[in-house]
Design a protein around this motif. Structure first.
Motif, PDB file in Angstrom:
ATOM      1  N   ALA A 263      12.244  68.879   3.475  1.00  0.00           N
ATOM      2  CA  ALA A 263      13.603  68.331   3.583  1.00  0.00           C
ATOM      3  C   ALA A 263      14.018  68.197   5.048  1.00  0.00           C
ATOM      4  O   ALA A 263      14.695  67.239   5.428  1.00  0.00           O
ATOM      5  N   VAL A 264      13.598  69.153   5.884  1.00  0.00           N
ATOM      6  CA  VAL A 264      13.904  69.074   7.313  1.00  0.00           C
ATOM      7  C   VAL A 264      13.196  67.881   7.933  1.00  0.00           C
ATOM      8  O   VAL A 264      13.793  67.098   8.690  1.00  0.00           O
ATOM      9  N   LEU A 265      11.907  67.711   7.603  1.00  0.00           N
ATOM     10  CA  LEU A 265      11.162  66.567   8.128  1.00  0.00           C
ATOM     11  C   LEU A 265      11.784  65.253   7.674  1.00  0.00           C
ATOM     12  O   LEU A 265      11.921  64.314   8.466  1.00  0.00           O
ATOM     13  N   ASP A 266      12.172  65.204   6.394  1.00  0.00           N
ATOM     14  CA  ASP A 266      12.781  63.978   5.862  1.00  0.00           C
ATOM     15  C   ASP A 266      14.058  63.637   6.613  1.00  0.00           C
ATOM     16  O   ASP A 266      14.321  62.459   6.909  1.00  0.00           O
ATOM     17  N   SER A 267      14.866  64.653   6.915  1.00  0.00           N
ATOM     18  CA  SER A 267      16.119  64.421   7.629  1.00  0.00           C
ATOM     19  C   SER A 267      15.863  63.949   9.050  1.00  0.00           C
ATOM     20  O   SER A 267      16.513  63.009   9.538  1.00  0.00           O
ATOM     21  N   LEU A 268      14.897  64.562   9.729  1.00  0.00           N
ATOM     22  CA  LEU A 268      14.557  64.153  11.091  1.00  0.00           C
ATOM     23  C   LEU A 268      14.094  62.704  11.134  1.00  0.00           C
ATOM     24  O   LEU A 268      14.485  61.931  12.025  1.00  0.00           O
ATOM     25  N   GLU A 269      13.289  62.326  10.160  1.00  0.00           N
ATOM     26  CA  GLU A 269      12.733  60.969  10.162  1.00  0.00           C
ATOM     27  C   GLU A 269      13.732  59.945   9.633  1.00  0.00           C
ATOM     28  O   GLU A 269      13.830  58.836  10.163  1.00  0.00           O
ATOM     29  N   LYS A 270      14.514  60.328   8.623  1.00  0.00           N
ATOM     30  CA  LYS A 270      15.498  59.402   8.061  1.00  0.00           C
ATOM     31  C   LYS A 270      16.515  58.982   9.114  1.00  0.00           C
ATOM     32  O   LYS A 270      16.924  57.811   9.170  1.00  0.00           O
ATOM     33  N   HIS A 271      16.931  59.925   9.942  1.00  0.00           N
ATOM     34  CA  HIS A 271      17.951  59.645  10.958  1.00  0.00           C
ATOM     35  C   HIS A 271      17.344  59.320  12.322  1.00  0.00           C
ATOM     36  O   HIS A 271      18.082  59.227  13.309  1.00  0.00           O
ATOM     37  N   ASP A 272      16.026  59.162  12.343  1.00  0.00           N
ATOM     38  CA  ASP A 272      15.332  58.726  13.556  1.00  0.00           C
ATOM     39  C   ASP A 272      15.684  59.620  14.746  1.00  0.00           C
ATOM     40  O   ASP A 272      16.047  59.145  15.823  1.00  0.00           O
ATOM     41  N   LEU A 273      15.547  60.947  14.550  1.00  0.00           N
ATOM     42  CA  LEU A 273      15.953  61.897  15.573  1.00  0.00           C
ATOM     43  C   LEU A 273      14.829  62.263  16.535  1.00  0.00           C
ATOM     44  O   LEU A 273      15.088  62.867  17.579  1.00  0.00           O
ATOM     45  N   LEU A 274      13.587  61.923  16.188  1.00  0.00           N
ATOM     46  CA  LEU A 274      12.457  62.268  17.047  1.00  0.00           C
ATOM     47  C   LEU A 274      11.734  61.021  17.534  1.00  0.00           C
ATOM     48  O   LEU A 274      11.571  60.050  16.787  1.00  0.00           O
ATOM     49  N   ARG A 275      11.289  61.084  18.782  1.00  0.00           N
ATOM     50  CA  ARG A 275      10.501  59.972  19.322  1.00  0.00           C
ATOM     51  C   ARG A 275       9.090  59.979  18.729  1.00  0.00           C
ATOM     52  O   ARG A 275       8.541  58.932  18.389  1.00  0.00           O
ATOM     53  N   GLU A 276       8.513  61.162  18.625  1.00  0.00           N
ATOM     54  CA  GLU A 276       7.154  61.289  18.102  1.00  0.00           C
ATOM     55  C   GLU A 276       7.135  62.366  17.016  1.00  0.00           C
ATOM     56  O   GLU A 276       6.847  63.543  17.281  1.00  0.00           O
ATOM     57  N   PRO A 277       7.446  62.018  15.781  1.00  0.00           N
ATOM     58  CA  PRO A 277       7.457  63.002  14.687  1.00  0.00           C
ATOM     59  C   PRO A 277       6.117  63.713  14.512  1.00  0.00           C
ATOM     60  O   PRO A 277       6.079  64.896  14.144  1.00  0.00           O
ATOM     61  N   ALA A 278       5.023  63.027  14.804  1.00  0.00           N
ATOM     62  CA  ALA A 278       3.708  63.617  14.563  1.00  0.00           C
ATOM     63  C   ALA A 278       3.477  64.846  15.438  1.00  0.00           C
ATOM     64  O   ALA A 278       2.915  65.854  14.976  1.00  0.00           O
ATOM     65  N   THR A 279       3.873  64.784  16.710  1.00  0.00           N
ATOM     66  CA  THR A 279       3.652  65.945  17.584  1.00  0.00           C
ATOM     67  C   THR A 279       4.532  67.119  17.168  1.00  0.00           C
ATOM     68  O   THR A 279       4.129  68.281  17.285  1.00  0.00           O
ATOM     69  N   PHE A 280       5.723  66.812  16.670  1.00  0.00           N
ATOM     70  CA  PHE A 280       6.598  67.878  16.172  1.00  0.00           C
ATOM     71  C   PHE A 280       5.953  68.557  14.968  1.00  0.00           C
ATOM     72  O   PHE A 280       5.917  69.793  14.881  1.00  0.00           O
ATOM     73  N   ARG A 281       5.448  67.772  14.027  1.00  0.00           N
ATOM     74  CA  ARG A 281       4.823  68.346  12.838  1.00  0.00           C
ATOM     75  C   ARG A 281       3.610  69.196  13.208  1.00  0.00           C
ATOM     76  O   ARG A 281       3.387  70.269  12.646  1.00  0.00           O
ATOM     77  N   TRP A 282       2.831  68.726  14.165  1.00  0.00           N
ATOM     78  CA  TRP A 282       1.619  69.457  14.568  1.00  0.00           C
ATOM     79  C   TRP A 282       1.982  70.837  15.122  1.00  0.00           C
ATOM     80  O   TRP A 282       1.396  71.849  14.731  1.00  0.00           O
ATOM     81  N   LEU A 283       2.975  70.862  16.025  1.00  0.00           N
ATOM     82  CA  LEU A 283       3.349  72.137  16.627  1.00  0.00           C
ATOM     83  C   LEU A 283       4.094  73.028  15.631  1.00  0.00           C
ATOM     84  O   LEU A 283       3.935  74.255  15.637  1.00  0.00           O
ATOM     85  N   ALA A 284       4.912  72.426  14.759  1.00  0.00           N
ATOM     86  CA  ALA A 284       5.661  73.197  13.755  1.00  0.00           C
ATOM     87  C   ALA A 284       4.707  73.975  12.855  1.00  0.00           C
ATOM     88  O   ALA A 284       4.962  75.147  12.517  1.00  0.00           O
ATOM     89  N   ALA A 285       3.595  73.340  12.469  1.00  0.00           N
ATOM     90  CA  ALA A 285       2.621  74.020  11.608  1.00  0.00           C
ATOM     91  C   ALA A 285       1.988  75.199  12.334  1.00  0.00           C
ATOM     92  O   ALA A 285       1.798  76.279  11.743  1.00  0.00           O
ATOM     93  N   ARG A 286       1.687  75.040  13.594  1.00  0.00           N
ATOM     94  CA  ARG A 286       1.023  76.100  14.340  1.00  0.00           C
ATOM     95  C   ARG A 286       1.970  77.241  14.718  1.00  0.00           C
ATOM     96  O   ARG A 286       1.514  78.371  14.953  1.00  0.00           O
ATOM     97  N   ARG A 287       3.240  76.959  14.757  1.00  0.00           N
ATOM     98  CA  ARG A 287       4.211  78.016  15.065  1.00  0.00           C
ATOM     99  C   ARG A 287       4.891  78.559  13.798  1.00  0.00           C
ATOM    100  O   ARG A 287       5.876  79.280  13.879  1.00  0.00           O
TER     101      ARG A 287
END
Length: 323
Positions: A31-55
């Motif tokens: 739901a957090v990812l959906d909100s970030l992407e729906k509202h276009d809040l990140l320039r590069e969603p992929a790098t956020f997802r990669w680091l979020a998983a590792r942290r």
């Protein structure tokens, strides 16, 4: 590559002001990812997802309203989200007359569930146990004015916050002032609510408070028109008619002596202080001035009051105000 993933600013800059991420209580990572992407809040969603998983962010979702500064990189953003470093919501609680108006104000500003707030406001056992109030007097708990709360404040937390603000207002000095008038804090709120509906003029408030206190001391009915308007549910009335005075309600102060059982609006600090520091005089009557300026004329006798009242009625007649 590491600098880009960790520290390169990754929040989309908006031309419409600060960007916020709202995470509802109980939200999933998806739901957090959906909100970030729906509202276009990140320039590069992929790098956020990669680091979020590792942290291990998916296991540390914290609800709230988060300010997304343009300079935030993924590492700083995840640190903010994982530790719940959310922004607060500043809002103005406007005066309200009925509980549904309060519920609407709060639910527009906070996550607090409107049905839960409505239920608590109508739960006598809860209100007596927690605030020593009941479903009628609970409106005295709320002081109009600025509030600053976390967006994910629950209904109960909102009530506790209002109670804390109320407690700070009722300091020892104000309690002594109420005692000197032989009024409880609840009674001060009720009388202040009437004063507030009678006038918006700061200079008239303590004089009108003095009128009503004089009536209470002599066991005279308050005969306050605003209490009738509360009872009939129409504050838009400009002219109170005799039939309004027949309404069957404990708020009809033309029929019942003393204060009504609860406030007719949430009294602000100015109105409360006007009751706590009333003007000492011998007036028992007042009426709006015929120039419709919002000020009042005051009288010691009913005969003098009738003269000023007639002038006001003539002014309404000249403007063809019938109701």
């Amino acid at each position: 590559m590491a600098w880009r993933v960790l520290w390169q600013p990754n929040v989309t800059v908006s031309a419409f002001g600060p960007a916020y991420l709202y995470i509802r209580t109980g939200s999933s990572y998806q739901a957090v990812l959906d909100s970030l992407e729906k509202h276009d809040l990140l320039r590069e969603p992929a790098t956020f997802r990669w680091l979020a998983a590792r942290r291990e962010y998916p296991a540390h979702i914290r609800p709230g309203r988060y300010l997304l500064d343009p300079e935030l990189g993924n590492a700083a953003l995840l640190d903010r989200l994982r530790h719940g470093r959310q922004d607060t919501v500043a809002f103005e609680l406007n005066a309200f007359k009925y509980k549904p108006q309060l519920v609407r104000q709060v639910s527009r500003q906070l996550e607090a569930d409107s049905s839960a707030l409505r239920r608590l406001l109508n739960d006598n056992a809860f209100l007596r146990r927690r605030y020593q109030l009941d479903t009628t007097t609970v409106l005295t708990l709320f002081l109009p004015g600025p509030y600053r709360l976390f967006w994910n404040t629950s209904a109960r937390q909102f009530l506790d916050s209002a109670a804390a603000t109320h407690g700070r207002f009722w300091n020892p000095r104000r309690r002594r002032q109420a005692d000197s008038l032989r009024l409880s804090p609840v009674q001060v709120h009720v009388l202040a609510s009437i004063v507030q509906r009678e006038t918006a003029k700061p200079g008239d408030k303590p004089i009108i408070a003095g009128v009503y206190l004089n009536r209470l001391r002599t066991n005279m009915r308050l005969q306050a028109d605003p209490t009738l308007l509360w009872a009939i549910g129409n504050f838009g009335v400009k002219r109170v008619l005799n039939r309004d005075k027949l309404v069957d309600s404990p708020y009809n102060t033309y029929k019942h002596k003393g204060l009504p059982p609860g406030p007719i609006t949430s009294a602000n600090r100015q109105s409360l202080n006007a009751v706590l520091q009333p003007t000492a005089h011998r007036y028992f009557f007042f009426c709006a001035r015929p120039d419709l300026s919002g000020f009042s004329d005051f009288a010691e006798t009913y005969a003098a009051h009738r003269r000023t009242a007639r002038r006001y009625q003539h002014a309404l007649d000249s403007l063809k105000i019938r109701r």
